[in-house]
Design an enzyme around this catalytic site. Structure first.
Site, short mmCIF file in Angstrom:
data_model
loop_
_atom_site.label_atom_id
_atom_site.label_comp_id
_atom_site.label_asym_id
_atom_site.label_seq_id
_atom_site.Cartn_x
_atom_site.Cartn_y
_atom_site.Cartn_z
N HIS A 28 0.81 -1.22 0.00
CA HIS A 28 0.00 0.00 0.00
C HIS A 28 0.84 1.26 0.00
CE1 HIS A 28 -2.50 3.27 1.49
NE2 HIS A 28 -3.52 2.60 1.00
N LEU A 33 -3.80 -8.06 2.75
CA LEU A 33 -4.45 -9.16 3.46
C LEU A 33 -5.86 -9.44 2.98
CD1 LEU A 33 -3.18 -8.56 7.08
CD2 LEU A 33 -2.58 -10.43 5.54
N GLY A 52 -10.06 -5.88 -0.30
CA GLY A 52 -10.67 -4.56 -0.22
C GLY A 52 -10.61 -3.90 -1.60
N HIS A 98 -8.57 -1.77 -2.80
CA HIS A 98 -7.23 -1.69 -3.40
C HIS A 98 -6.92 -2.93 -4.23
CE1 HIS A 98 -6.65 1.89 -1.24
NE2 HIS A 98 -6.40 1.37 -0.07
#
Lengths: 119, 119
Positions: free
Chosen positions: A9, A72, A75, A77
């Site tokens: 990220h 993880l 989502g 992203h």
């Protein structure tokens, strides 16, 4: 030639970004036969961003790049942002790019959690 | 009685939050002997938030809670936000709370990355 781009990220804490770059370095020792070129890149905040990271792989001679999302969960992203950036890059690049399953999808994640929880 | 609270960031995609809750369910089958009570909680966006998650553990009889940050890097969330929320909660609760190392700190993470990269 195969290349691996570890995509995280990106954090305002440079230490966190360094962890990702270090992980990419360690991967070179473990996956060097499969991926002669391995780099780290970031979705936002830190450098290189994903397009610059992909370009680094190409500049190093990559004809095929596997993007490995260091995330993880599925989502936004993972589900939208990274695929969109990769797709836009592919429009102007003569290279094959695949996106691997993100880490949270791995069966090994449960083992890792158990290891941390009971240690 | 020992309890485990799996703490993730929380996503606007409910599917992502469900993944975390499912992971907590799976952990119950694997760590039930060490942790009779296991719940999931979120730093923001999704429910329960961390204080509510800690309270759920206490309501279920926990005298000791291990918070397991489901985060890959030592960003601000791991280094500051979670410890601050836990510390604030402890001021008004008669319970022992420890924060485990986050996942990204595990030696197994490199193995997991290699597994995803070469599979």
């Amino acid at each position: 030639m195969n290349s691996l781009l570890l995509v995280a990220h990106g954090s305002r804490r440079e230490q966190s970004n360094e962890e990702v770059r270090l992980l990419a370095e360690k991967l070179k020792h473990r996956c060097g036969e499969n991926y002669p070129v391995i780099h780290a890149a970031f979705l936002e905040i830190a450098n290189p961003l994903i397009p610059a990271g992909l370009q680094k792989c190409i500049d190093a001679g990559a004809s095929k790049i596997t993007v490995l999302p260091y995330f993880l969960n599925t989502g936004r992203h993972v589900a939208e942002d990274i695929p969109e950036i990769v797709e836009a890059f592919k429009q102007n690049a003569d290279v094959e790019i695949n996106i691997a399953a993100h880490l949270g999808a791995s069966e090994m994640m449960l083992d890792l959690l158990v290891g941390v929880a009971v240690e």
